[in-house]
Design an enzyme around this catalytic site. Structure first.
Site, PDB file in Angstrom:
ATOM      1  N   CYS A 102       0.825  -1.217   0.000  1.00 60.40           N
ATOM      2  CA  CYS A 102       0.000   0.000   0.000  1.00 60.40           C
ATOM      3  C   CYS A 102       0.860   1.269   0.000  1.00 60.40           C
ATOM      4  O   CYS A 102       1.442   1.603  -1.006  1.00 60.40           O
ATOM      5  CB  CYS A 102      -1.003  -0.043   1.139  1.00 60.40           C
ATOM      6  SG  CYS A 102      -2.267  -1.301   0.860  1.00 60.40           S
ATOM      7  N   HIS A 112      -3.810  -5.530   0.474  1.00 64.42           N
ATOM      8  CA  HIS A 112      -3.363  -6.174   1.711  1.00 64.42           C
ATOM      9  C   HIS A 112      -3.340  -7.695   1.580  1.00 64.42           C
ATOM     10  O   HIS A 112      -4.380  -8.342   1.642  1.00 64.42           O
ATOM     11  CB  HIS A 112      -4.283  -5.773   2.867  1.00 64.42           C
ATOM     12  CG  HIS A 112      -4.074  -4.364   3.324  1.00 64.42           C
ATOM     13  ND1 HIS A 112      -3.201  -4.039   4.342  1.00 64.42           N
ATOM     14  CD2 HIS A 112      -4.581  -3.189   2.882  1.00 64.42           C
ATOM     15  CE1 HIS A 112      -3.198  -2.734   4.516  1.00 64.42           C
ATOM     16  NE2 HIS A 112      -4.031  -2.191   3.634  1.00 64.42           N
ATOM     17  N   GLU A 148      -2.397  -9.747   3.766  1.00 61.84           N
ATOM     18  CA  GLU A 148      -2.809 -10.353   5.045  1.00 61.84           C
ATOM     19  C   GLU A 148      -4.318 -10.277   5.241  1.00 61.84           C
ATOM     20  O   GLU A 148      -4.849 -10.864   6.189  1.00 61.84           O
ATOM     21  CB  GLU A 148      -2.099  -9.639   6.205  1.00 61.84           C
ATOM     22  CG  GLU A 148      -2.764  -8.390   6.742  1.00 61.84           C
ATOM     23  CD  GLU A 148      -2.777  -7.208   5.789  1.00 61.84           C
ATOM     24  OE1 GLU A 148      -3.551  -6.257   6.035  1.00 61.84           O
ATOM     25  OE2 GLU A 148      -2.025  -7.225   4.789  1.00 61.84           O
TER      26      GLU A 148
END
Length: 437
Positions: free
Chosen positions: A309, A393, A395
């Site tokens: 990001c 993301h 995760e």
């Protein structure tokens, strides 16, 4: 209140409909009821808050959480759940988060789903606030949680209409207030005189000193059992507003992690002799933090790096590319991304208002992923300098786990770097022996 009963009887006329049964008598009681108005609060909450957008629109709502006046950039998030992870994501600093899913709060709050140690968003905007919670892990109601952290929230507002406005006009600055002494004109002026562009937001959310991270993904939440360990690779993670689950996933892949502040110098990082460096997610405008771009420049080519990001955007600038502000950004746990190397489509979790312009990148930098909603750059790689990055993301949290393989790719990148370093050391050793001979 008073009641009065009156009894009377009547004759059943069933026999008039062709029946030969004798008439029956029924006794009824009729009650008269008088109601008196009682002074006091209404049993329902009335509108006590105003959200004023910079375009001049005014939205009346009901408040929960904290009271006061707050200014921020209004963005919408399309996730169906995971509001607690969203609220504790530091990337939302300076923003009002509008949830497009209408019903929020039914799972309450638990302290296992925190993505950071605090709430940094400006306000939570929802359509319907749940009056009860039903999750077995719940320890606190959403309203109490926000009030404890001095975060404002509003409900009973037309979130669908606001979302349409944001999609048409782009992200808008808004002012939320429960203060009746402020006029609509004053709030509108506040919204039109504030801007999130050009503000350094990462320094306010970053840690203040280095720390060692050791927590892994808890066993009951672990979703990949055959992942290869990172063999104790040392990773320095720059905290631009890092989410805890990024660190947990790295630790679960076997990495030893040192988290450092956003202002940590490249020279101090290289003294640690890391096997890799992670540049994390974070809030705001990447062009507003030139010191971070300079740090990235001074690390590139020396160790493998992974940007997520904000880290992806900083890498783009450090490589010579440019970033731009998107119309309304990407916020949600359901954005489709195509991996151009494999052709595989991943459903990803995203939260960003800026993107890298691939046309400005130098030769050798490869676009590895694209967002299928608008074709924007969602991932980069520069094999010559062992660089990889994602504009979303891996995760998740909240979101699907389609992209978790990225952590394994980072480990493989560090393994390649370590093997190359070992070969270089052997060559230098051989040259040294030859010189001595």
């Amino acid at each position: 209140m008073a009641t009065k009963a009156l009894a009377f009887t009547f004759t059943n006329l069933i026999n008039n409909f062709g029946h030969n049964s004798p008439p029956s008598t029924v006794k009824l009681s009729v009650f008269s009821l008088r109601c008196y108005a009682v002074k006091g609060e209404r049993p329902w909450k009335s509108s006590d808050a105003r959200l004023v957008l910079e375009d001049g629109s005014i939205w009346k709502a009901k408040s929960f959480g904290a009271s006061g006046t707050q200014v921020g950039e209004v963005v919408f998030n399309t996730s169906l759940t995971g509001y607690q992870e969203i609220m504790t994501d530091p990337s939302y600093a300076g923003q009002f988060v509008l949830m497009t899913n209408p019903h929020i709060g039914s799972t309450g709050i638990n302290f296992d789903d925190e993505e950071s140690r605090q709430c940094l968003l400006g306000c939570l905007v929802i359509r319907s606030l749940s009056i009860s919670t039903s999750n077995w892990r719940c320890v606190e109601a959403l309203g109490d949680y926000l009030a404890d952290r001095n975060i404002m929230g509003i409900f009973d507002v037309d979130t669908r209409a606001i979302t349409r406005r944001l999609r048409q006009d782009g992200s808008l600055i808004g002012v939320l207030s429960t203060d009746n002494s402020k006029t609509d004109e004053e709030l509108l002026q506040m919204s039109q005189s504030w801007d999130i562009v050009g503000i350094d937001l990462i320094s306010g959310v970053s840690c203040k000193s280095p720390l060692e991270w050791v927590d892994k993904t808890k066993q009951e939440w672990e979703f990949i059992s055959n992942k290869r360990p990172g063999e104790g690779f040392r990773v320095v993670a720059y905290d631009f507003g890092i989410k805890h689950n990024i660190l947990r996933r790295l630790a679960s892949f076997g990495c030893k992690i040192t988290v450092v502040p956003s202002t940590w110098s490249a020279s101090e990082t290289l003294k640690i002799k890391p096997d890799g460096v992670l540049f994390s997610n974070g809030p705001g405008d990447p062009s507003a933090v030139p010191y971070a771009v300079e740090t990235v420049k001074n690390i590139l080519g020396k160790v493998p790096v992974f940007g997520i990001c904000m880290g992806h955007q900083l890498l783009g600038q450090a490589l010579g590319g440019k970033t731009f502000k998107m119309k309304f950004g990407h916020h949600g746990g359901n954005h489709p991304v195509r991996n151009l190397r494999t052709g595989r489509v991943e459903i990803s979790a995203q939260n960003h208002n800026y993107a890298v312009d691939p046309a400005t990148l130098p030769e050798g930098v490869e676009v590895t992923h694209i967002n299928l909603n608008d074709g924007s750059c969602a991932g980069l790689a520069f094999p010559a300098q062992r660089i990889m990055s994602l504009q979303y993301h891996p995760e998740a949290s909240p979101g699907p786990h389609d992209s978790d393989y990225a952590f394994k790719e980072f480990v493989e990148l560090m393994k390649q770097g370590k093997n190359m370093k070992s070969k270089e050391n052997l060559q230098q050793l051989s040259l040294s022996y030859a010189f001595d001979a």
